[in-house]
Design a protein around this motif. Structure first.
Motif, PDB file in Angstrom:
ATOM      1  N   ALA A 230       0.808  -1.216   0.000  1.00  0.00           N
ATOM      2  CA  ALA A 230       0.000   0.000   0.000  1.00  0.00           C
ATOM      3  C   ALA A 230       0.842   1.267   0.000  1.00  0.00           C
ATOM      4  O   ALA A 230       0.293   2.371  -0.038  1.00  0.00           O
ATOM      5  CB  ALA A 230      -0.934   0.000   1.212  1.00  0.00           C
ATOM      6  N   GLY A 231       2.170   1.123   0.054  1.00  0.00           N
ATOM      7  CA  GLY A 231       3.044   2.287   0.013  1.00  0.00           C
ATOM      8  C   GLY A 231       3.266   2.952   1.353  1.00  0.00           C
ATOM      9  O   GLY A 231       3.730   4.095   1.415  1.00  0.00           O
ATOM     10  N   ILE A 232       2.979   2.240   2.453  1.00  0.00           N
ATOM     11  CA  ILE A 232       3.102   2.832   3.781  1.00  0.00           C
ATOM     12  C   ILE A 232       4.547   2.841   4.256  1.00  0.00           C
ATOM     13  O   ILE A 232       4.934   3.657   5.087  1.00  0.00           O
ATOM     14  CB  ILE A 232       2.194   2.079   4.776  1.00  0.00           C
ATOM     15  N   GLY A 233       5.367   1.941   3.727  1.00  0.00           N
ATOM     16  CA  GLY A 233       6.766   1.876   4.138  1.00  0.00           C
ATOM     17  C   GLY A 233       7.481   0.733   3.453  1.00  0.00           C
ATOM     18  O   GLY A 233       6.991   0.180   2.463  1.00  0.00           O
ATOM     19  N   VAL A 234       8.658   0.373   3.968  1.00  0.00           N
ATOM     20  CA  VAL A 234       9.449  -0.733   3.440  1.00  0.00           C
ATOM     21  C   VAL A 234       9.730  -1.699   4.586  1.00  0.00           C
ATOM     22  O   VAL A 234       9.542  -1.372   5.755  1.00  0.00           O
ATOM     23  CB  VAL A 234      10.773  -0.245   2.826  1.00  0.00           C
ATOM     24  N   GLY A 235      10.201  -2.896   4.244  1.00  0.00           N
ATOM     25  CA  GLY A 235      10.508  -3.886   5.262  1.00  0.00           C
ATOM     26  C   GLY A 235      11.821  -4.578   4.977  1.00  0.00           C
ATOM     27  O   GLY A 235      12.427  -4.382   3.913  1.00  0.00           O
ATOM     28  N   VAL A 236      12.266  -5.379   5.923  1.00  0.00           N
ATOM     29  CA  VAL A 236      13.440  -6.233   5.748  1.00  0.00           C
ATOM     30  C   VAL A 236      13.023  -7.637   6.169  1.00  0.00           C
ATOM     31  O   VAL A 236      12.617  -7.852   7.317  1.00  0.00           O
ATOM     32  CB  VAL A 236      14.631  -5.750   6.600  1.00  0.00           C
ATOM     33  N   LEU A 237      13.114  -8.588   5.223  1.00  0.00           N
ATOM     34  CA  LEU A 237      12.647  -9.942   5.467  1.00  0.00           C
ATOM     35  C   LEU A 237      13.648 -10.956   4.911  1.00  0.00           C
ATOM     36  O   LEU A 237      14.469 -10.621   4.047  1.00  0.00           O
ATOM     37  CB  LEU A 237      11.286 -10.168   4.790  1.00  0.00           C
ATOM     38  N   PRO A 238      13.575 -12.204   5.367  1.00  0.00           N
ATOM     39  CA  PRO A 238      14.446 -13.240   4.804  1.00  0.00           C
ATOM     40  C   PRO A 238      14.090 -13.517   3.346  1.00  0.00           C
ATOM     41  O   PRO A 238      12.945 -13.337   2.923  1.00  0.00           O
ATOM     42  CB  PRO A 238      14.152 -14.469   5.674  1.00  0.00           C
ATOM     43  N   SER A 239      15.083 -13.977   2.598  1.00  0.00           N
ATOM     44  CA  SER A 239      14.861 -14.219   1.170  1.00  0.00           C
ATOM     45  C   SER A 239      13.818 -15.305   0.922  1.00  0.00           C
ATOM     46  O   SER A 239      13.197 -15.329  -0.148  1.00  0.00           O
ATOM     47  CB  SER A 239      16.179 -14.593   0.485  1.00  0.00           C
ATOM     48  N   LEU A 240      13.588 -16.211   1.879  1.00  0.00           N
ATOM     49  CA  LEU A 240      12.534 -17.220   1.717  1.00  0.00           C
ATOM     50  C   LEU A 240      11.157 -16.592   1.607  1.00  0.00           C
ATOM     51  O   LEU A 240      10.216 -17.242   1.148  1.00  0.00           O
ATOM     52  CB  LEU A 240      12.553 -18.206   2.880  1.00  0.00           C
ATOM     53  N   ALA A 241      11.020 -15.336   2.017  1.00  0.00           N
ATOM     54  CA  ALA A 241       9.726 -14.663   1.919  1.00  0.00           C
ATOM     55  C   ALA A 241       9.341 -14.375   0.473  1.00  0.00           C
ATOM     56  O   ALA A 241       8.208 -13.957   0.212  1.00  0.00           O
ATOM     57  CB  ALA A 241       9.748 -13.358   2.711  1.00  0.00           C
TER      58      ALA A 241
END
Length: 293
Positions: A230-241
């Motif tokens: 929705a454009g509210i922000g960014v995230g940091v997740l594992p590559s399996l995501a």
């Protein structure tokens, strides 16, 4: 007290009622009530509050983990005896996994296990890291995937390693980069899931000598992805995501690089179910064959 009484106690607690527990166990409701009453007489107190829904009493909360562990040990004993008398591994085991492992790694492993152990049924429970540890040691599940356990449990198998990456909208200015610095994300609000990802993100920011200042903390991973979408922000997740992303989202490698180890293990405080040993050995053999190939 008997294993059947413990089974009834756990079923009533898990299903929130006598009727639902009776259905799950294939018993009559009166038999369930009688079994639980007999157990309560043996331990000297009420184990559940007869309300709607039924909930464990204070004594019930204390004894419930012991009941689960006892039943798990009994299942392992039965399976060990069966494995000694016949070649085929059969029966049912339960496995708990984090969401990213459930979507990105587990499907291939389930295919492998089913092909090689067709008589074994594996029930999968998706949970956050803290719950997984508790469920494994309490006997709620027979095996689990843990993330970066320290120390590595005896007998555990390091199955895979993935890395943390930025998750951004596909139209984000950084979406097309081969790699981006973590500092480049500071202009966007950082969305963080509290389901086990905060400790590694704190370490990642420390490696980059950057302040850790999440704009929002969200429990559910899919909610976080929806907010990034929705454009509210960014995230940091594992590559399996990656397997969980829609077409409007993308993962971009980060600098500094932060890895995590995914480990398949049984409990530390009791013998492993023989079928857990079987799937571990199959997974290890498949990994060796893949590396040789």
């Amino acid at each position: 007290m008997t294993l059947r009484q413990l089974d009834v106690f756990v079923a009533v607690a898990d299903h929130g009622g006598f009727g639902a527990a009776a259905g799950a166990l294939g018993m009559s409701q009166s038999s369930v009530s009688h079994a639980l009453a007999s157990l309560e007489a043996a331990v000297g107190g009420d184990l559940v509050a007869r309300a709607t829904p039924v909930r464990p009493t204070a004594l019930g909360e204390v004894l419930l983990p012991h009941a689960r562990a006892t039943l798990a040990a009994a299942r392992s004993l039965t399976a060990a005896a069966a494995a000694h008398t016949r070649a085929a591994t059969s029966g049912t085991i339960s496995l708990s996994v984090p969401p990213t492992v459930a979507r990105g790694l587990l499907p291939g492993l389930l295919r492998l296990w089913h092909e090689r152990l067709p008589h074994l049924e594996i029930t999968v429970f998706e949970a956050v890291d803290e719950e997984i540890h508790q469920w494994l040691e309490s006997g709620t599940v027979d095996a689990a995937f843990l993330i970066d356990p320290d120390p590595l449990p005896h007998g555990a198998l390091h199955v895979a390693t993935d890395v943390y990456e930025a998750v951004v909208r596909a139209d984000h200015p950084l979406a097309g980069e081969d790699v981006i610095d973590l500092a480049d994300l500071l202009e966007d609000p950082l969305l963080v899931t509290t389901s086990g990802f905060e400790p590694p993100l704190r370490r990642l920011h420390a490696l980059a000598d950057l302040p850790y200042r999440p704009a929002r903390r969200i429990r559910e991973l899919m909610t976080l992805l929806s907010m990034v979408e929705a454009g509210i922000g960014v995230g940091v997740l594992p590559s399996l995501a990656a397997s969980m992303l829609s077409d409007t989202l993308t993962l971009v490698p980060l600098r500094p690089r932060q890895e995590r180890k995914l480990v398949l293990t049984g409990p530390t405080a009791r013998p492993w179910h023989p079928s857990v040993l079987a799937i571990r050995d199959l997974t290890e053999a498949a990994g060796r064959a893949s590396s040789v190939g």
